[in-house]
Scaffold this active site. Structure first.
Site, short mmCIF file in Angstrom:
data_model
loop_
_atom_site.label_atom_id
_atom_site.label_comp_id
_atom_site.label_asym_id
_atom_site.label_seq_id
_atom_site.Cartn_x
_atom_site.Cartn_y
_atom_site.Cartn_z
N GLU A 39 0.51 29.35 39.35
CA GLU A 39 1.36 28.55 38.69
C GLU A 39 1.82 29.33 37.16
O GLU A 39 0.87 29.79 36.60
CB GLU A 39 0.78 27.12 38.49
CG GLU A 39 1.95 26.05 38.58
CD GLU A 39 2.74 25.96 39.72
OE1 GLU A 39 3.77 26.59 39.74
OE2 GLU A 39 2.34 25.16 40.64
N HIS A 40 3.01 29.16 36.83
CA HIS A 40 3.51 29.82 35.70
C HIS A 40 3.10 31.39 35.43
O HIS A 40 2.50 32.07 34.45
CB HIS A 40 2.81 29.26 34.36
CG HIS A 40 3.62 27.93 34.05
ND1 HIS A 40 4.87 27.85 33.17
CD2 HIS A 40 3.43 26.56 34.32
CE1 HIS A 40 5.27 26.64 33.33
NE2 HIS A 40 4.50 25.92 33.85
N ASP A 42 5.16 33.46 37.88
CA ASP A 42 6.28 34.45 38.32
C ASP A 42 6.87 35.06 37.11
O ASP A 42 7.24 36.42 37.54
CB ASP A 42 7.18 33.62 39.16
CG ASP A 42 7.84 32.35 38.43
OD1 ASP A 42 7.53 31.91 37.29
OD2 ASP A 42 8.89 31.75 39.11
N SER A 127 10.72 16.29 41.05
CA SER A 127 9.22 16.07 41.24
C SER A 127 8.53 17.26 41.42
O SER A 127 7.60 17.54 41.91
CB SER A 127 9.15 15.33 42.70
OG SER A 127 9.95 16.35 43.77
N GLY A 128 9.31 18.45 41.15
CA GLY A 128 8.72 19.69 40.96
C GLY A 128 8.62 20.42 42.48
O GLY A 128 7.79 21.44 42.49
N SER A 131 14.08 21.17 43.90
CA SER A 131 15.57 20.71 44.44
C SER A 131 16.89 21.65 43.85
O SER A 131 17.78 22.29 44.52
CB SER A 131 15.98 19.39 44.11
OG SER A 131 15.97 19.00 43.03
N ASP A 176 10.60 29.95 42.89
CA ASP A 176 11.38 28.82 43.36
C ASP A 176 12.63 29.24 44.52
O ASP A 176 12.27 28.73 45.71
CB ASP A 176 11.79 27.71 42.56
CG ASP A 176 10.94 27.38 41.42
OD1 ASP A 176 9.61 27.64 41.79
OD2 ASP A 176 11.36 26.57 40.66
C1 GLA Z 1 9.11 26.28 37.33
C2 GLA Z 1 10.17 27.53 37.33
C3 GLA Z 1 9.54 28.72 38.32
C4 GLA Z 1 7.73 28.66 38.00
C5 GLA Z 1 7.28 27.63 37.97
C6 GLA Z 1 5.85 27.67 37.30
O1 GLA Z 1 9.28 25.71 38.76
O2 GLA Z 1 11.30 27.51 37.91
O3 GLA Z 1 10.04 29.86 37.89
O4 GLA Z 1 7.72 29.47 36.69
O5 GLA Z 1 7.88 26.56 36.94
O6 GLA Z 1 5.03 28.41 38.11
#
Ligand code: GLA
Length: 389
Positions: A39-40, A42, A127-128, A131, A176
């Site tokens: 996570e965080h 990319d 919601s992460g 979408s 994403d």
């Molecule tokens: C969001 C961003 C992604 C990624 C995540 C964290 O979803 O769109 O590019 O950085 O946060 O992993």
């Protein structure tokens, strides 16, 4: 059509156009995504492990004579018409995600056709589960076909990222859109965000599955705070490169290298960089844990990621911390963490299949009691990437 369209879209076609899906030239499905770990990472060029899922946005599209795009957001019951050629921001966020993609094609010298697009689905917003990436990826996929541009899926993901970064001004990474476009039912994918090479990881976890718990909160902080994290990672990289010029991206930094410049980093930047270097290594270990079927190791890694996101990266919030710690202490849950950009959204939980029902009941009850909010739980079911149906 291999996958049935959600009923509310079919109804919309009947009511609005007196037509059926078969009368629309294009019908495609663009999925949301989960991220197992990484996570965080990319935008620091490291490894991530996302997967496309069964929740998706569906697009019905047909060309029209008029030089305009008629867009119908069925879930929101909103319609917008944009004249062609497309110009600057539209003033409506969901339309910007679609128009931004069109602008990328225009910038490559393409003439956009007039289009009528009806879209909607079952992917929870905010919601992460991405979408917005599903919207971008679906539009990019559609135009690739219509304009016969023959871009590969990774190239489409890069185009979507460019649209987010330049048209929308969101400094996000590529994970994403890549996951939505390149998902596989064979397993989550391991993606190297520097080279864009990816492959499915075999998930040998027996008797366990992933479950999302949606906190139903989404703190507005997220936009500025996300950009701030991106900038802090860049600051850390510049200091590291001044001593180790061969380090091309932050995720490639070795712990010793970070240690040796540590005094030159301010406290916040040091915490961010420490998280990134540790998280990137956790992803490598997670690949092995998943392939070896070790739920204990995988769960520990998820818990460690959460601790890093909460304490070092500082992108969690009280509601999600509550859900995570409830899960971490629950018998049958191997591990849990906040998923996605942060400040709300979902937790992802590795849970024994025979505990899902009890856990769902108990976590919802405890969360409601503490915050007065009804959480939603969704078992993670993998799907293929964006495609025509
Ligand atoms: C969001 C961003 C992604 C990624 C995540 C964290 O979803 O769109 O590019 O950085 O946060 O992993």
């Amino acid at each position: 059509m291999t996958v049935p369209l959600p009923a509310h879209l079919t109804e919309y076609l009947t009511n609005e156009f007196n037509s059926t899906p078969a009368e629309w030239r294009f019908c495609l499905r663009s999925p949301g995504r989960v991220n197992i770990i990484g996570e965080h990472i990319d935008y620091t060029g490291g490894l991530v492990m996302p997967a496309a899922i069964n929740f998706a946005i569906y697009f019905l599209a047909r060309t029209i004579e008029a030089p305009e795009w008629r867009l119908h957001a069925v879930d929101l019951n909103e319609q917008i018409t944009l004249p062609l050629p497309l110009g600057g921001r539209t003033g409506t966020l969901w339309a910007d995600y679609l128009a931004g993609i069109g602008v990328q094609y225009q910038d490559q010298g393409q003439f956009l056709p007039g289009l009528e697009i009806v879209f909607g689905g079952d992917l929870p917003r905010g919601s992460g589960m991405s979408s917005s990436a599903a919207l971008e990826g679906g539009m990019a996929f559609l135009l690739n076909e219509l304009l016969n541009t023959k871009l590969s899926r990774p190239a489409l993901a890069a185009l979507c990222k460019r649209s987010s970064n330049t048209y929308l001004g969101i400094p996000s990474g590529i994970m994403d859109q890549f996951a939505s476009l390149n998902g596989s039912t064979a397993g989550p994918i391991i993606l190297n965000c520097q080279t864009l090479s990816s492959e499915p990881v075999k998930n040998a976890l027996d008797g366990y599955g992933f479950l999302l718990v949606n906190s139903m909160v989404s703190h507005n902080l997220s936009d500025g705070a996300y950009g701030q994290r991106v900038a802090e990672c860049q600051q850390a990289l510049e200091v590291i490169q001044s001593e180790f010029p061969r380090v091309t991206h932050l995720s490639a930094t070795l712990p010793d290298q970070l240690q040796s410049v540590s005094e030159r980093l301010d406290d916040t930047v040091r915490k961010r960089a420490t998280y990134v270097v540790e998280e990137n290594r956790r992803v490598g270990r997670a690949v092995m844990a998943l392939e070896a079927g070790s739920s204990t190791e995988m769960g520990n890694l998820l818990n460690a990621t959460h601790a890093g996101l909460r304490d070092l990266y500082e992108v969690s919030c009280a509601e999600v911390d509550f859900l995570q710690s409830f899960a971490q202490d629950y018998s049958g849950v191997a591990g849990a963490r906040i998923m996605g950009g942060g400040f709300g959204g979902c937790t992802i939980n590795l849970i024994r299949n025979d505990r899902v029902q009890d856990f769902t009941r108990d976590v919802k009850e405890a969360y409601d009691e503490r915050f007065g909010i009804t959480a939603e739980c969704y078992p993670v079911v993998l799907s293929g990437g964006t495609d025509f149906i």
